[in-house]
Design an enzyme around this catalytic site. Sequence first.
Site, PDB file in Angstrom:
ATOM      1  CG  ASN A 195      -4.965 -18.091   0.174  1.00  0.00           C
ATOM      2  OD1 ASN A 195      -6.087 -17.850  -0.270  1.00  0.00           O
ATOM      3  ND2 ASN A 195      -3.922 -18.334  -0.602  1.00  0.00           N
TER       4      ASN A 195
ATOM      5  CG  PHE B 204     -11.172 -14.848  -6.435  1.00  0.00           C
ATOM      6  CD1 PHE B 204      -9.811 -14.951  -6.229  1.00  0.00           C
ATOM      7  CD2 PHE B 204     -11.694 -15.333  -7.635  1.00  0.00           C
ATOM      8  CE1 PHE B 204      -8.977 -15.510  -7.185  1.00  0.00           C
ATOM      9  CE2 PHE B 204     -10.852 -15.887  -8.607  1.00  0.00           C
ATOM     10  CZ  PHE B 204      -9.495 -15.976  -8.379  1.00  0.00           C
TER      11      PHE B 204
ATOM     12  CB  SER C 242      -7.708 -19.061  -7.291  1.00  0.00           C
ATOM     13  OG  SER C 242      -8.159 -19.213  -5.959  1.00  0.00           O
TER      14      SER C 242
ATOM     15  CG  ASN D 223      -8.641 -20.990  -2.101  1.00  0.00           C
ATOM     16  OD1 ASN D 223      -8.575 -22.115  -1.624  1.00  0.00           O
ATOM     17  ND2 ASN D 223      -7.614 -20.146  -2.066  1.00  0.00           N
ATOM     18  CB  THR D 224     -13.010 -19.655  -7.303  1.00  0.00           C
ATOM     19  OG1 THR D 224     -12.676 -18.488  -6.540  1.00  0.00           O
ATOM     20  CG2 THR D 224     -14.296 -19.390  -8.061  1.00  0.00           C
TER      21      THR D 224
ATOM     22  CE  LYS E 233      -0.479 -16.470  -9.559  1.00  0.00           C
ATOM     23  NZ  LYS E 233      -0.477 -15.408  -8.523  1.00  0.00           N
TER      24      LYS E 233
ATOM     25  CG  ASN F 189      -2.528 -19.216  -7.817  1.00  0.00           C
ATOM     26  OD1 ASN F 189      -2.378 -18.978  -6.632  1.00  0.00           O
ATOM     27  ND2 ASN F 189      -3.471 -18.622  -8.542  1.00  0.00           N
TER      28      ASN F 189
END
Length: 343
Positions: free
Chosen positions: A108, A112, A170, A172-173, A204, A233
């Site tokens: 993925n 967010f 994450s 993805n940011t 996390k 994660n």
Amino acid sequence: MSLLDLGTDLLRRVDPETAHRAAVRGLALLPGASSAKPDPILATGLAGLQLPSPVGLAAGLDKDGEAIGGLGRLGFGFVECGSVTPRPQEGNPKPRLFRLSEDGAVINRMGFNNRGLEAFAARLSRRPLGVIVGANLGANKDTEDKAADYVAGLKRLAGLADYFTVNVSSPNTPGLRALQGREALDDLLGRVAEARGPQPVFLKIAPDLTADEIGLIVEAALAWGIDGLIVSNTTLERPAELTSPQRAESGGLSGAPLKPIARRALAAAVEAAQGRLPLISAGGIDSGQEALTRLGMGASAVQLYSALVYAGPGLVRRINADLAKRLRAEGFASVAEAVGTAC
């Protein structure tokens, strides 16, 4: 096959993000948490929380807290919603969610996507009783002072969630994982410590860190009174054994191939923590045996998400039942007795 599992089979035939959205909506239609509790041997404590089971839902499935009651009925000991950012955001361009069916995995790069703190707070204020709920906090993509976004989340959701997770892992940011460096982490956790209330706060982290980096994070968490680490994660690694045509997609990899990577990160966190900090293991949890393995390694609880894509919602109760059976077979009277026994 139950109706829920039949629904899962049908959802696997459509676009992953469409299926995800339909699954959340379906779960939201289920009545509140069931009165049926997991086997009593599974009850355990975590940072002051009394969990009916150590098997929890990882963040990412219910980003906006829409389906808490339905998720509670599946048998989870705790449900983590989010990630939520102060302002609503659309996330990354589609397509951004990919099934690697041949590998039992998911990639993925959602970014967010969520409806923001106000919508999240409204839902938590109406959440059903009987479900332990965590709020996973993120930062908006265009926020320069990302630590301020975590503080905003803590303040706005104070008293509405049972615990909070500061998600700095994450992939993805842009810039988010840089918060795992010691200097940035000290600034972030210092501000979190000042803004937090009495509820537990977890951090996390990513699975792609070195053992030394994880050691530094553990010490920072202890210095600032963080109540536990979620390890870990999704990963940016692409194991050589992946066979799916989707394996080259960018984003975070989760599911079965994450299992050895998550175990490696957990082992490093256990070594660094030396029993001083509770650990929650996430990544590749798909059976009672794997849950017991992570407990034996030193985790106090586990979280899963991607395994539901392939095994269906009945997986949670199967894991609970199998874990209870295995605990008794090993001679344990409780989850806590099993923690760290394989170290």
